[in-house]
Design an enzyme around this catalytic site. Structure first.
Site, PDB file in Angstrom:
ATOM      1  CB  SER A 186      42.514 101.685 143.088  1.00  0.00           C
ATOM      2  OG  SER A 186      42.146 102.720 143.951  1.00  0.00           O
TER       3      SER A 186
ATOM      4  CG  ASP B 298      29.152 101.859 134.074  1.00  0.00           C
ATOM      5  OD1 ASP B 298      29.449 100.829 133.449  1.00  0.00           O
ATOM      6  OD2 ASP B 298      28.929 101.872 135.304  1.00  0.00           O
TER       7      ASP B 298
ATOM      8  CE  LYS C  37      42.175  99.696 147.368  1.00  0.00           C
ATOM      9  NZ  LYS C  37      41.830 101.073 147.793  1.00  0.00           N
TER      10      LYS C  37
END
Length: 525
Positions: free
Chosen positions: A286, A297, A311
């Site tokens: 999460s 990224d 998740k």
């Protein structure tokens, strides 16, 4: 006889009338109302209407995704309290030693410390109710110790070296809940911060630790998110913001009826310089995946470890007047490159979803990166260096570190599972607390000079023998000793000082931490 027939006929007519009245509503909601009312009014035995409704809600949610859930008022409080930043209680950190509550530490300037309770004390009764030697659950004990701020609780204490039982009256207060487990300088220029979860106060705690580490010469940073199950989205976004330039995308959410919402950096972060390594494993989930995915990224940090949990579903809390709550999935999380964090699942099949980690074990994913296969359709590009990363669930690390099954022998795992390791550390610390504090000036001195005595290991092995827990052979017993000694040393340090002392010792044998240091110090690409 005629009277009996009349009563039967009357009852039948009234039941039919009730059924006709109940089926008057139409549509899906009407059907649900009719079903509940029919069971309540007509069922042969009495029913608990509240439980009936709760079971119906759970039944609905069960057929959705694995993270939509219903919790009772008690469950909701237990679930949200650790993330709120505080609770109301007496301010002790404790463990259970032979069915007795042993105080490990008191919260600094908290109610128990002010009342005179010390580390090593045993709480044997709460408000004249015995809690020692009665097989009371940890949850029941905690519920008796906690209570509204300003209320008092009477505690009876057994203290080593004092024959009589001591009595303390403690006034409950707000007790802070910290989510930073450890923070220290792991090398002269590299700081280490371990986050246990993402709560309401996590960002402030993190910044306080970072500021302190920078004063001690920190240039680069390791953020340890291993076993971090997540928490508040906003806390992860705030921390990611500290590393990224203005307008850099951190994460976005989007659902069927929930419009896309972007979370971007404001460019005011104080950690935009220096190298960053983020540690993750199969239990990082999460919010932990949001932070690691954003830094990966945006090519701002190196992710080290094993593929994270996966998740990536956003839950919206729907609260009821009685304190119960539905946490309904309304959107997905997406990393800046567009990867969906959520791993695949079949609606209504929570059992298969829950077996995912076990499947990773069986398929060899935790031991070899070559066992992980991604379809070409799951390829994405990082936004700065255009490196290939993969979607399909979880964050795949840049530097894979396999699970090391050689460090902890099967015998060691059995010792730990039976509670022999933790009980031995508690007993040793309890019996030698004053002597250890007098011998070692601080946790660093303890780490440098303390050696687990052979007698402590012998006692553990002897206790294990009585439980018929034995190694395969003498070689396995000998192979167990190095990591067992290190674990015991870390546990003793934790009980004498804090969690930072614990992780500082354990991390000396961590392959994941070692890999992160190699990356940050340029020994590994």
């Amino acid at each position: 006889m005629r009277k009996t027939i009349f009563l039967i006929l009357s009852l039948s007519v009234s039941l039919c009338a009730a059924a006709q009245k109940l089926t008057f509503n139409t549509g899906a909601i009407g059907k649900l109302q009719v079903a509940e009312a029919a069971v309540k009014s007509l069922y042969v035995d009495s029913v608990d209407e509240e439980k009936l409704v709760e079971d119906a809600i759970r039944g609905m949610l069960k057929e959705l995704d694995p993270h939509s859930s219903y919790t009772t008022a008690k469950e909701t409080k237990s679930f949200t309290e650790p993330l709120q930043g505080s609770f109301e209680g007496i301010g002790v950190q404790f463990n259970m030693a032979q069915d007795t509550l042993l105080v490990i530490q008191t919260v600094s300037d908290g109610p128990s410390e002010k009342a005179g309770i010390l580390a090593g004390d045993r709480i044997v009764s709460v408000n004249d109710t015995a809690i020692a030697g009665v097989k009371m659950s940890r949850e029941d004990i905690m519920s008796r110790l906690r209570g509204k701020k300003g209320t008092t609780v009477d505690l009876k204490i057994v203290r080593r070296g004092i024959a009589d039982t001591l009595t303390f009256k403690v006034k409950r207060d707000k007790i802070p809940v910290t989510t930073v487990d450890a923070a220290y300088m792991i090398t002269p220029r590299i700081g280490y911060v371990r986050l246990g979860s993402f709560g309401m106060t996590t960002y402030d705690e993190f910044i306080q630790c970072v500021d302190s580490l920078r004063q001690h010469g920190m240039k680069d940073l390791i953020i340890d998110l291993q076993e971090n199950g997540g928490g508040f989205l906003q806390s992860a976004v705030q921390i990611a913001n500290e590393f990224l330039d203005k307008d850099a995308l951190i994460v976005y959410t989007e659902g069927r009826t929930t419009p896309r919402q972007d979370f971007c950096a404001d460019g005011k972060g104080r950690l935009r310089d220096g190298k960053v390594a983020v540690l993750v494993n199969e239990y990082s989930a999460s919010a932990a995946e949001i932070l690691s995915g954003a830094l990966q990224d945006q090519d701002r940090g190196v992710i080290v470890g094993r593929r994270s949990f996966g998740k990536g579903l956003v839950q919206r809390p729907i609260e009821f007047d009685d304190g119960s709550m539905i946490r309904l999935t309304v959107a997905h999380y997406y990393t800046p490159s567009g990867r969906c964090i959520q791993k695949p699942y079949e609606k209504g099949d929570a059992e298969d979803y829950g077996q995912d980690i076990e499947k990773r074990f069986r398929h060899g994913e935790l031991y070899s990166a070559d066992s992980i296969h991604f379809a070409d359709s799951l390829k994405y590009q990082t936004l700065v260096e255009h490196r290939t990363v993969y979607g399909g669930g979880g964050i795949m690390p840049d530097c894979f570190v396999p699970l090391d099954t050689t460090q902890y022998t099967s015998y060691h795992r059995q010792l730990a599972a039976r509670g022999l390791v933790i009980n031995a550390s508690l007993k040793y610390t309890d019996e030698n607390r004053k002597a250890l504090k007098a011998e070692y000036r601080d946790a660093d001195d303890f780490e440098a000079r303390f050696t687990v005595p052979a007698s402590m290991l012998d006692n553990i092995f002897a206790d294990a023998d009585t439980m018929k827990v034995t190694p395969r052979d003498d070689a396995e017993r000998e192979a167990t000793i190095p990591m067992l000694s290190l674990q015991l040393k870390a546990l003793i340090a934790r009980d004498l000082w804090d969690m930072t002392a614990y992780f500082k010792i354990l991390n000396t044998a961590s392959r994941v931490v070692e890999c992160a240091l190699d990356v940050l110090e340029g020994r590994k690409e």
